[in-house]
Design a protein around this motif. Structure first.
Motif, PDB file in Angstrom:
ATOM      1  N   ALA A   1      27.961 -21.866 -34.162  1.00 52.33           N
ATOM      2  CA  ALA A   1      26.924 -20.827 -34.182  1.00 52.33           C
ATOM      3  C   ALA A   1      25.931 -21.085 -35.312  1.00 52.33           C
ATOM      4  O   ALA A   1      24.716 -20.989 -35.116  1.00 52.33           O
ATOM      5  CB  ALA A   1      27.568 -19.451 -34.336  1.00 52.33           C
ATOM      6  N   ARG A   2      26.457 -21.445 -36.487  1.00 54.31           N
ATOM      7  CA  ARG A   2      25.563 -21.672 -37.623  1.00 54.31           C
ATOM      8  C   ARG A   2      24.739 -22.946 -37.440  1.00 54.31           C
ATOM      9  O   ARG A   2      23.673 -23.085 -38.025  1.00 54.31           O
ATOM     10  CB  ARG A   2      26.354 -21.715 -38.930  1.00 54.31           C
TER      11      ARG A   2
ATOM     12  N   SER B   1      25.533 -15.195 -43.189  1.00 58.77           N
ATOM     13  CA  SER B   1      26.401 -16.350 -42.954  1.00 58.77           C
ATOM     14  C   SER B   1      25.565 -17.582 -42.631  1.00 58.77           C
ATOM     15  O   SER B   1      25.831 -18.671 -43.138  1.00 58.77           O
ATOM     16  CB  SER B   1      27.367 -16.094 -41.784  1.00 58.77           C
ATOM     17  N   HIS B   2      24.554 -17.390 -41.781  1.00 57.04           N
ATOM     18  CA  HIS B   2      23.658 -18.502 -41.435  1.00 57.04           C
ATOM     19  C   HIS B   2      22.926 -19.017 -42.677  1.00 57.04           C
ATOM     20  O   HIS B   2      22.803 -20.215 -42.892  1.00 57.04           O
ATOM     21  CB  HIS B   2      22.626 -18.057 -40.388  1.00 57.04           C
TER      22      HIS B   2
ATOM     23  N   ASP C   1      32.427 -20.537 -35.384  1.00 59.36           N
ATOM     24  CA  ASP C   1      31.347 -20.062 -36.265  1.00 59.36           C
ATOM     25  C   ASP C   1      30.486 -21.211 -36.786  1.00 59.36           C
ATOM     26  O   ASP C   1      29.295 -21.032 -37.019  1.00 59.36           O
ATOM     27  CB  ASP C   1      31.895 -19.194 -37.392  1.00 59.36           C
TER      28      ASP C   1
END
Lengths: 254, 242
Positions: free
Chosen positions: A79-80, A108-109, A76
């Motif tokens: 991804a961020r 989340s980002h 994750d």
């Protein structure tokens, strides 16, 4: 220019079997790279290793993204930091709608960037705009993630998520498989719409015509037996289309 | 459609359609009778109690139950389909945590021709909890065109949680369609990976997928306030909001 993604001498195992054998690859900001190669060469493995899939073990080599050691980051975090994978066969997730998934993902980002959560109005505006680009209907956004969609619809939904999350590095694994001609055009338009000097793409496909005509990549790599055996410009796609992979096969490690 | 929000021990629907919402049933024993040609939708929440639900569905009548069982306690459900074309849909969600012990016993009897029952039981067990599900479908020998389905799915969130399932079919008739299944497992790693590639942390992915698992049951509730409060109860029990 410093590379956005730098892969050096990467060796990767899955269940004790070596799949990538010292692969190196460098992608600059704004470039579109294509990887072609016979089935089982390791194309999907490379995509998933860049994302941090726990099923694979990196035994040696390095991956640097935006100057940082990517292998130290979990899935994750990567991804961020701007890595997005459009899956070859996206998994079904009953009980959660695409629009809810995007709300969680986007927040989340934003949280990682120190931004507040998007308010409901701005969120739905953003979702609508992105949905329009890939002909995603409201009804599709309300349905559970990837449940009951055709292959082409799933791929369009992957592209839609890419547009919402605005990654700096997009990996498209078999982006045109399971799609009819119209759907391929929508996906290609999406890539072209999102193309920018800061954003790079790594595209895996078997459809050389589609890649050559619709995407016009900057660099084409041939992956055989876990290693890149040839790197050239887009004209390589036509060469392979006419002559196949046979002349590359003896160049692989195995 | 009428909404009744009350705690009661006996429900008898004589005609028409009705929706009964029992929020946190305190009744030890509830009996329900759905008279011919009527239809009843029954939502209930049971938290920490032992309770028994006895249901009779008569000719051409329909009974739909959605119940949420939270924490310690037992739930005994007896459903008897008493008249031709009687129909029962029974959806149960359960959530357990810590030292909770819960037992669900369901007993479905098809006492008439052309009767249908569908059961969906979905549960999540966390902590050191222990859940038992015993479900029986009984079809007597002279009954025709009967259909009975029962599906139980459970998710184990910790290594020390246990779910035991004992499904049983007792079929003495020929002209029947019956199915039952039970699956107990962990969260799907492929789904967790997918959510993580979208930037969602592993911890949050667990929470999202756990709530999604039980939503198959709670999504059937067409009263939004109640659906939200059921989801809240589940989240509180499983500590999904922390």
């Amino acid at each position: 220019m410093s590379a956005l993604l730098e892969v050096k001498n990467l060796c990767v195992n899955a269940e004790d079997k070596q799949i990538l054998n010292g692969l190196s690859l460098s992608i600059n900001p704004g470039e579109i790279h294509v990887i072609v190669g016979p089935n089982g060469a390791g194309k999907s493995t490379l995509s998933n290793v860049i994302c941090g899939d726990p099923r694979y073990q990196v035994t040696s080599g390095s991956i640097t993204f935006k100057g940082e050691d990517l292998l130290k980051q979990n899935v994750d975090e990567r991804a961020r930091n701007g890595i997005f994978l459009s899956f070859q066969s996206p998994v079904e997730i009953p009980g959660i709608s695409m629009s809810t998934l995007m709300k969680y993902a986007l927040n989340s980002h934003r949280k990682a960037k120190g931004l507040p959560e998007l308010d409901a109005v701005s969120f739905s505006k953003l979702i609508r705009e992105c949905a329009k680009k890939f002909e995603i209907t409201n009804e599709m956004l309300k349905r559970p993630v990837n449940v009951g969609f055709s292959g082409g619809e799933k791929k369009r939904l992957e592209s839609f998520q890419m547009a919402v999350l605005e990654p700096s590095f997009c990996i498209l694994d078999e982006m045109d498989s399971g799609m009819d001609v119209d759907a391929v055009k929508i996906a290609a338009n999406g890539v072209n719409l999102m193309r920018s000097p800061e954003r790079s793409f790594l595209i895996i496909s078997h459809n050389n015509d589609f890649l050559y005509e619709q995407i016009k990549p900057d660099v084409v790599h041939v992956l055989v037996s876990g290693n890149i055996v040839e790197t050239s410009d887009a004209s390589l796609l036509i060469d392979i289309k006419n002559n196949g992979f046979s002349r590359f096969l003896n160049k692989g490690m195995n | 459609m009428i909404e009744l929000v009350e705690k009661q021990s006996s429900i008898k629907l004589l005609e028409g359609e009705q929706r009964i919402i029992v929020e946190n049933s305190l009744a030890k024993s509830t009996s329900v009778e759905v008279m011919p040609n009527s239809s009843l939708v029954h939502y209930r929440l049971n938290k920490g109690n032992d309770n028994k639900l006895s249901v009779k569905v008569h000719e051409n009548a329909s009974y739909k139950l959605i119940t949420l069982q939270i924490g310690n306690g037992t739930l005994d459900i007896d459903v008897s389909l008493e008249g031709a074309k009687a129909y029962c849909q029974s959806d149960i969600a359960y959530a357990l945590n810590k030292e909770d012990k819960m037992t669900i016993v369901s007993n479905f009897v098809h006492n008439a021709n052309e009767t249908t029952s569908n059961q969906l039981i979905k549960g999540v067990a966390s902590g050191n909890s222990y859940a038992t599900f015993e479900g029986k479908i009984l079809i007597p020998y002279d009954k025709k065109k009967v259909e009975g389905n029962q599906q139980h799915r459970a998710l184990l969130l910790s290594k020390s949680a246990t779910v035991k399932a004992v499904p049983a079919l007792e079929i003495y008739a020929d002209d029947v369609k019956c199915s039952h299944g039970s699956a107990i497992g962990n969260l799907n790693q492929e789904q967790i990976y997918y959510l993580q590639t979208r930037g969602i942390s592993k911890e949050e992915a667990y929470k999202i997928l756990t709530s999604a698992f039980l939503r198959e049951v709670t999504d059937g509730i067409d009263a939004e306030d109640l659906r939200t409060s059921f989801e809240k109860e589940i989240a509180e029990c499983l500590l999904l909001n922390v």
